[in-house]
Scaffold this active site. Structure first.
Site, PDB file in Angstrom:
ATOM      1  N   ASP A  79       0.624  -1.227  -0.158  1.00 37.86           N
ATOM      2  CA  ASP A  79       0.159  -0.029  -0.118  1.00 37.86           C
ATOM      3  C   ASP A  79       0.608   1.136  -0.034  1.00 37.86           C
ATOM      4  O   ASP A  79       1.917   1.289   0.528  1.00 37.86           O
ATOM      5  CB  ASP A  79      -0.956  -0.088   1.181  1.00 37.86           C
ATOM      6  CG  ASP A  79      -0.177  -0.056   2.660  1.00 37.86           C
ATOM      7  OD1 ASP A  79       0.670  -0.887   2.670  1.00 37.86           O
ATOM      8  OD2 ASP A  79      -0.464   0.670   3.385  1.00 37.86           O
ATOM      9  N   GLU A 140      -0.110  -1.312   5.579  1.00 38.78           N
ATOM     10  CA  GLU A 140       0.939  -0.921   6.520  1.00 38.78           C
ATOM     11  C   GLU A 140       0.885   0.428   6.900  1.00 38.78           C
ATOM     12  O   GLU A 140       1.125   1.030   8.113  1.00 38.78           O
ATOM     13  CB  GLU A 140       2.416  -0.971   5.650  1.00 38.78           C
ATOM     14  CG  GLU A 140       3.518  -0.804   6.825  1.00 38.78           C
ATOM     15  CD  GLU A 140       4.204   0.478   6.883  1.00 38.78           C
ATOM     16  OE1 GLU A 140       4.981   0.701   7.399  1.00 38.78           O
ATOM     17  OE2 GLU A 140       3.705   1.236   6.169  1.00 38.78           O
TER      18      GLU A 140
HETATM   19 ZN    ZN Z   1       6.686   2.432   4.039  1.00 37.38          ZN
END
Ligand code: ZN
Length: 376
Positions: A79, A140
């Site tokens: 992401d 993340e």
């Molecule tokens: Zn990163």
């Protein structure tokens, strides 16, 4: 051998797919196809349904020939911090930048492409090695959610590397902060601002009293604190009935962190009491710090790999978080590997071709150095 043009093509292809957190499915599908095409054993977990996303973490194996070598991983996240729809990438004097009104996404495609290329090169090399795993996570950027959902203990890994911070390439993050979040809701009391203001309690004034004299910014040698978002009120002619504040604090010292959070909570509670009102504070430990000692195999292998390539193996401390915080908290020794990504989370984000290649060479060398070890 790292193939520079293949690596650059992979980096550009990965960046070209829009993959904001919880909407990584297109990137995951494309990457799985790539990993299968180079002969890896590719799996997905079920993170998506656990975290409300449309994609799962990807776990890909290159099975080894050395059963006594440590089982190591390279990790990066799919992401990006913002969507990258319409991204146009240009290479200017050997540096990749976004020529459109979006971030580039080198965070973390500048880690993912070198990690994949390193495993690809190892497979082609025919050199002996242990089992090598790619851990490619989702979500993340919104709080390490993909890594949290990963059932990492089942994989039997010994240690590994998260490619997810800025240069200089060759350096590593071996120590990070614990990160706390505070959601503060100050209750005021609404009243007509013109007719009977004396019957109201203005939550903005309570907030101001609390914040006045609050220690913020770099509050200690190992600690930072910030009030990031404030909102409140209902109308100009109503005494402000509520204020919401979102805050954070981080520290490599748990004692300093607890003291700082205690100070912030106490300021809000005291101000509320002075105004005859109340405050609700939701305090959450967002993620835990880690400190991997220099003599740990994960660090020793890393230092040897950097030196083998003539890079300086500096060990760094940061107050930022990454999936390595989660892996360490789950008992898997992990450190962060510097890549070429610079000015991340801004539209000036950039990465040089040279750093991209050096990161891949380093990741490849990490795998070779690990293969020379024996499992503990
Ligand atoms: Zn990163």
């Amino acid at each position: 051998m790292i193939q520079e043009e293949r690596l650059v093509r992979l980096f550009l292809d990965l960046c070209a797919i829009n993959a904001p957190a919880l909407r990584e499915s297109e990137s995951v599908a494309w990457t799985k196809g790539y990993l299968e095409s180079i002969g890896l054993d590719v799996h997905e977990d079920r993170a998506g349904e656990k975290i409300g996303g449309n994609a799962n973490n990807v776990i890909a194996w290159l099975r080894g020939t050395l059963p006594d070598a440590p089982r190591v991983f390279l990790s990066a996240h799919f992401d990006t911090v913002e969507p990258t729809e319409g991204l146009v990438i240009e290479e200017r004097d050997g540096v990749f930048v976004s020529a459109s009104d979006t971030i580039l996404g080198a965070d973390d495609k500048g880690g993912m492409a070198p990690a994949i290329e390193a495993v690809h090169a190892l497979k082609e090399s025919g050199k002996p090695h242990g089992d090598v795993c790619l851990l490619l996570s989702v979500a993340e950027e919104i709080g390490l959610k993909g890594a949290e959902a990963m059932e990492i203990q089942e994989l039997g890994l010994d240690f590994g590397y998260v490619l997810d911070t800025g240069p200089p390439v060759g350096s590593y993050v071996t120590r990070t902060a614990t990160h706390d979040k505070l959601d503060i809701l100050i209750h005021g009391k609404p009243a007509h601002a013109g007719k009977d203001p004396e019957n109201g309690i203005n939550a903005m004034q309570v907030a101001a009293a609390a914040i006045q004299g609050m220690s913020l910014g770099r509050t200690g040698p190992e600690t930072t604190a910030n009030l990031g978002i404030i909102e409140g009120g209902t109308a100009v002619n109503v005494v402000c009935p509520f204020v919401k504040i979102r805050a954070e604090a981080r520290s490599t010292s748990l004692d300093e962190l607890d003291a700082q959070v205690g100070h912030m909570v106490q300021r809000f509670e005291q101000a509320a009491a002075e105004f005859g009102t109340t405050v609700e504070i939701d305090h959450a430990r967002h993620y835990y710090s880690y400190h991997v000692p220099e003599d740990a195999p994960v660090v020793q292998v890393a230092q040897r790999a950097s030196r083998a390539l003539g890079l300086e193996p500096t060990l760094r401390t940061t107050l930022g978080g990454s999936d390595a915080n989660v892996f360490n908290a789950k008992g898997l020794p992990s450190i962060v590997v510097a890549t070429g990504m610079e000015f991340i989370h801004t539209h000036d984000e950039r990465i040089s071709r040279r750093d991209l290649v050096d990161t891949a060479r380093l990741a490849y060398q990490l795998l070779l150095e690990a293969a020379r070890q024996t499992r503990a």
